[in-house]
Design an enzyme around this catalytic site. Structure first.
Site, PDB file in Angstrom:
ATOM      1  N   THR A 161       0.843  -1.328  -0.022  1.00 32.06           N
ATOM      2  CA  THR A 161       0.053  -0.204  -0.037  1.00 32.06           C
ATOM      3  C   THR A 161       0.740   1.412  -0.153  1.00 32.06           C
ATOM      4  OG1 THR A 161      -1.685  -1.290   1.273  1.00 32.06           O
ATOM      5  CG2 THR A 161      -1.829   1.160   1.493  1.00 32.06           C
ATOM      6  N   GLU A 162       0.301   2.340  -0.606  1.00 28.53           N
ATOM      7  CA  GLU A 162       1.088   3.529  -0.671  1.00 28.53           C
ATOM      8  C   GLU A 162      -0.027   4.559  -0.279  1.00 28.53           C
ATOM      9  OE1 GLU A 162       3.165   4.320  -4.423  1.00 28.53           O
ATOM     10  OE2 GLU A 162       4.468   2.401  -4.115  1.00 28.53           O
ATOM     11  N   GLU A 197      -5.997  -5.833   3.995  1.00 31.25           N
ATOM     12  CA  GLU A 197      -5.766  -7.006   2.990  1.00 31.25           C
ATOM     13  C   GLU A 197      -7.158  -7.031   2.108  1.00 31.25           C
ATOM     14  OE1 GLU A 197      -3.994 -10.587   4.090  1.00 31.25           O
ATOM     15  OE2 GLU A 197      -2.784  -9.601   5.864  1.00 31.25           O
ATOM     16  N   GLY A 217      -4.507   2.122  -2.394  1.00 30.32           N
ATOM     17  CA  GLY A 217      -4.560   0.978  -1.474  1.00 30.32           C
ATOM     18  C   GLY A 217      -5.368  -0.347  -2.343  1.00 30.32           C
TER      19      GLY A 217
HETATM   20  C1  LIG Z   1      -3.807  -1.234  10.538  1.00 28.40           C
HETATM   21  C2  LIG Z   1      -3.646  -1.471   9.234  1.00 28.40           C
HETATM   22  C3  LIG Z   1      -2.575  -2.469   8.811  1.00 28.40           C
HETATM   23  C4  LIG Z   1      -2.181  -2.572   7.483  1.00 28.40           C
HETATM   24  N1  LIG Z   1      -1.219  -3.169   7.081  1.00 28.40           N
HETATM   25  C5  LIG Z   1      -0.700  -3.152   5.764  1.00 28.40           C
HETATM   26  C6  LIG Z   1       0.452  -3.884   5.541  1.00 28.40           C
HETATM   27  O1  LIG Z   1       1.222  -4.628   6.490  1.00 28.40           O
HETATM   28  N2  LIG Z   1       0.858  -3.711   4.207  1.00 28.40           N
HETATM   29  C7  LIG Z   1       0.287  -3.127   3.042  1.00 28.40           C
HETATM   30  O2  LIG Z   1       0.576  -2.990   2.082  1.00 28.40           O
HETATM   31  N3  LIG Z   1      -1.072  -2.656   3.496  1.00 28.40           N
HETATM   32  C8  LIG Z   1      -1.428  -2.544   4.728  1.00 28.40           C
HETATM   33  N4  LIG Z   1      -2.466  -1.884   5.273  1.00 28.40           N
HETATM   34  C9  LIG Z   1      -3.254  -1.095   4.094  1.00 28.40           C
HETATM   35  C10 LIG Z   1      -4.655  -1.901   3.814  1.00 28.40           C
HETATM   36  O3  LIG Z   1      -4.500  -2.933   3.010  1.00 28.40           O
HETATM   37  C11 LIG Z   1      -5.399  -0.548   2.856  1.00 28.40           C
HETATM   38  O4  LIG Z   1      -5.629   0.536   3.973  1.00 28.40           O
HETATM   39  C12 LIG Z   1      -6.588  -1.273   1.945  1.00 28.40           C
HETATM   40  O5  LIG Z   1      -6.224  -2.225   1.272  1.00 28.40           O
HETATM   41  C13 LIG Z   1      -7.536  -0.037   1.717  1.00 28.40           C
HETATM   42  O6  LIG Z   1      -6.842   0.862   0.792  1.00 28.40           O
HETATM   43  P1  LIG Z   1      -6.913   2.361   0.948  1.00 28.40           P
HETATM   44  O7  LIG Z   1      -6.712   2.714   2.445  1.00 28.40           O
HETATM   45  O8  LIG Z   1      -5.862   3.000   0.080  1.00 28.40           O
HETATM   46  O9  LIG Z   1      -8.586   2.764   0.712  1.00 28.40           O
HETATM   47  P2  LIG Z   1      -8.907   3.075  -0.626  1.00 28.40           P
HETATM   48  O10 LIG Z   1      -8.606   2.215  -1.530  1.00 28.40           O
HETATM   49  O11 LIG Z   1      -8.788   4.491  -1.027  1.00 28.40           O
HETATM   50  O12 LIG Z   1     -10.563   2.701  -0.485  1.00 28.40           O
HETATM   51  C14 LIG Z   1     -11.714   3.611   0.266  1.00 28.40           C
HETATM   52  C15 LIG Z   1     -12.848   3.298  -0.142  1.00 28.40           C
HETATM   53  O13 LIG Z   1     -13.293   3.030  -1.611  1.00 28.40           O
HETATM   54  C16 LIG Z   1     -13.844   1.828  -1.622  1.00 28.40           C
HETATM   55  N5  LIG Z   1     -13.265   1.312  -3.095  1.00 28.40           N
HETATM   56  C17 LIG Z   1     -12.061   1.587  -3.569  1.00 28.40           C
HETATM   57  N6  LIG Z   1     -12.008   1.009  -4.817  1.00 28.40           N
HETATM   58  C18 LIG Z   1     -13.251   0.504  -5.282  1.00 28.40           C
HETATM   59  C19 LIG Z   1     -13.894  -0.091  -6.051  1.00 28.40           C
HETATM   60  N7  LIG Z   1     -13.273  -0.431  -7.392  1.00 28.40           N
HETATM   61  N8  LIG Z   1     -15.421  -0.458  -6.142  1.00 28.40           N
HETATM   62  C20 LIG Z   1     -15.960  -0.079  -5.026  1.00 28.40           C
HETATM   63  N9  LIG Z   1     -15.314   0.435  -3.899  1.00 28.40           N
HETATM   64  C21 LIG Z   1     -14.158   0.791  -3.841  1.00 28.40           C
HETATM   65  C22 LIG Z   1     -12.912   0.865  -0.682  1.00 28.40           C
HETATM   66  O14 LIG Z   1     -13.604  -0.415  -0.640  1.00 28.40           O
HETATM   67  C23 LIG Z   1     -12.984   1.904   0.236  1.00 28.40           C
HETATM   68  O15 LIG Z   1     -14.422   1.772   1.112  1.00 28.40           O
HETATM   69  C24 LIG Z   1      -2.848  -1.764   6.451  1.00 28.40           C
HETATM   70  C25 LIG Z   1      -4.160  -0.756   6.943  1.00 28.40           C
HETATM   71  C26 LIG Z   1      -4.225  -0.669   8.095  1.00 28.40           C
HETATM   72  C27 LIG Z   1      -5.360   0.311   8.448  1.00 28.40           C
END
Ligand SMILES: Cc1cc2nc3c(=O)[nH]c(=O)nc-3n(C[C@H](O)[C@H](O)[C@H](O)COP(=O)(O)OP(=O)(O)OC[C@H]3O[C@@H](n4cnc5c(N)ncnc54)[C@H](O)[C@@H]3O)c2cc1C
Length: 381
Positions: free
Chosen positions: A126-127, A363, A131
């Site tokens: 993630t960046e 995830e 995400g």
């Molecule tokens: C405590 C914690 C630990 C974590 N650990 C790790 C780790 O170890 N390594 C790592 O790489 N990542 C990690 N993550 C990151 C995590 O996997 C991401 O936060 C997650 O995948 C969501 O990405 P985002 O936060 O950018 O949300 P976004 O992708 O911006 O999503 C925002 C909203 O939009 C929705 N959305 C996005 N695209 C679509 C679509 N096509 N259709 C419908 N809805 C959509 C999402 O479901 C969400 O409701 C961690 C996050 C947290 C909070």
């Protein structure tokens, strides 16, 4: 079809429960408040075989099945899901990717250290700007002689502050959508890689979550995990396994919330009798227990299929989606059963309620799981 665990599987569960109750629970309120990641306790988990659960013996692992791994994460999750999340990220993400894609030399070099807990592992996909849309990442790796130079920022990375080894996904060919991403294993004592801002979180506060910053980080080609251009494909396979453990983590939280609410309902009295005698409370407990069982069966199915070496994408997405949403419902009911005491930190219900929300996000969000499931259903129809 036999739904019983073997004696050995039950012994593993008991061992993990004893460890969590004796070494995590007594400190939990303090660690949660301070967002303290207990490095020594984490390393102790390594001594017990909990940091290389499914790795073969030749790499220092415990050589157990994915079903056992699911049980380990559930048991840890009952006591503290933050600790369990860090164990899961170490096992199924960092270690899992290294085992899946690493060559023999890389496996021999890094896996025994990860399995024993001498080293802590992190995994950076993630960046800040990507995400769910992980392939939209911007971190780059540019070839320079025999080395590669990495630049970019990963965020929300579990264990980043304490990691000794981080698997980092990078763009190596912007023009190739399918084969443009490559994974590197980066030792954290290399110049140009460091943990960044640590997040102040709603829940899972015992787990460390921070940025991973790469500034002209020079890495030899021998640190590439898998083939150049296959990092994203491997990362999706890693997540297929990881998502089962997030399902198990959710079940652990839900079970903790359920058991606390059940016990409380038997001793709290209102209108002259224990609240457990009110049908409204009984129905909440019945729904919690039923949904938790159903979620666990989905996780076991995914774990069994993974143990059989078959593709598990759809089953793991179903398990993660259902278990995490069940757990959100269960912890909400848990708070309700505790009444006002569910809202204060002297009682366990509020922590489960805070911790659980991560399970519908990390995830892959619930929306992404539904997309994965639908894609697989429609492709097979
Ligand atoms: C405590 C914690 C630990 C974590 N650990 C790790 C780790 O170890 N390594 C790592 O790489 N990542 C990690 N993550 C990151 C995590 O996997 C991401 O936060 C997650 O995948 C969501 O990405 P985002 O936060 O950018 O949300 P976004 O992708 O911006 O999503 C925002 C909203 O939009 C929705 N959305 C996005 N695209 C679509 C679509 N096509 N259709 C419908 N809805 C959509 C999402 O479901 C969400 O409701 C961690 C996050 C947290 C909070």
């Amino acid at each position: 079809m036999d739904f019983r665990l073997t004696d050995e599987q039950n012994q593993i569960r008991e061992m993990v429960r004893d460890f969590a109750v004796s070494e995590i629970k007594p400190h939990l309120a303090e660690w949660d408040e301070a967002q303290h990641f207990p490095v020594d306790t984490f390393k102790r988990a390594g001594e017990l075989g909990l940091l290389g659960v499914t790795l073969p013996d030749e790499y220092g692992g415990a050589g157990l099945s994915y079903v056992d791994y699911v049980n380990v994460i559930e048991e840890l999750g009952v006591v503290d899901s933050g600790f369990a999340l860090s164990v899961a990220a170490h096992n199924s993400l960092c270690t899992g990717h290294t085992y899946l894609a690493g060559n023999d030399e890389q496996k021999k070099k890094w896996l025994p250290k990860l399995a024993s807990g001498e080293w802590i592992g992190a995994w950076g996909l993630t960046e800040p700007g990507s995400g769910s849309d992980a392939s939209g990442m911007r971190t780059t790796a540019v070839k320079d002689g025999n080395d590669w130079v990495l630049n970019g920022t990963k965020n929300f990375i579990t264990n980043a502050t304490y990691a000794d080894l981080s698997v980092v996904l990078t763009v190596t060919d912007k023009s190739d959508q399918k084969h443009g991403i490559t994974a590197f294993a980066v030792e954290m004592d290399r110049k140009g890689i460091r943990p960044g801002k640590k997040e102040n979180k709603l829940g899972m506060r015992v787990s460390d979550t921070a940025e991973l910053v790469l500034e002209d980080c020079r890495v030899p080609a021998s640190n590439i995990l898998g083939k150049v251009g296959y990092g994203f494909i491997d990362a999706m396979k890693v997540l297929d396994g990881g998502r089962i453990s997030i399902g198990a983590l959710a079940i652990g939280i839900a079970r903790g919330a359920y058991e606390a609410a059940r016990d409380y309902a038997k001793q709290r009295t209102a209108f002259g009798k224990p609240i457990a005698e009110f049908q409204a409370i009984q129905f909440m407990l019945a729904d919690m227990a039923t949904e938790i069982d159903a979620a666990r069966l989905l996780c076991y199915r995914a774990a069994v299929v993974k143990d059989q070496g078959e593709r598990v994408t759809q089953f793991s997405a179903m398990a993660k989606l259902y278990a995490s949403e069940v757990a959100v419902r269960a912890t909400e009911k848990g708070v309700q059963i505790f009444g006002g005491y569910g809202f204060v930190k002297d009682f366990p219900a509020e922590k489960y309620y805070r911790d659980v929300k991560l399970c519908t996000i990390g995830e892959g969000t619930s929306e992404i799981q539904r997309m994965v499931i639908a894609r697989n259903l429609l492709a097979g129809a």
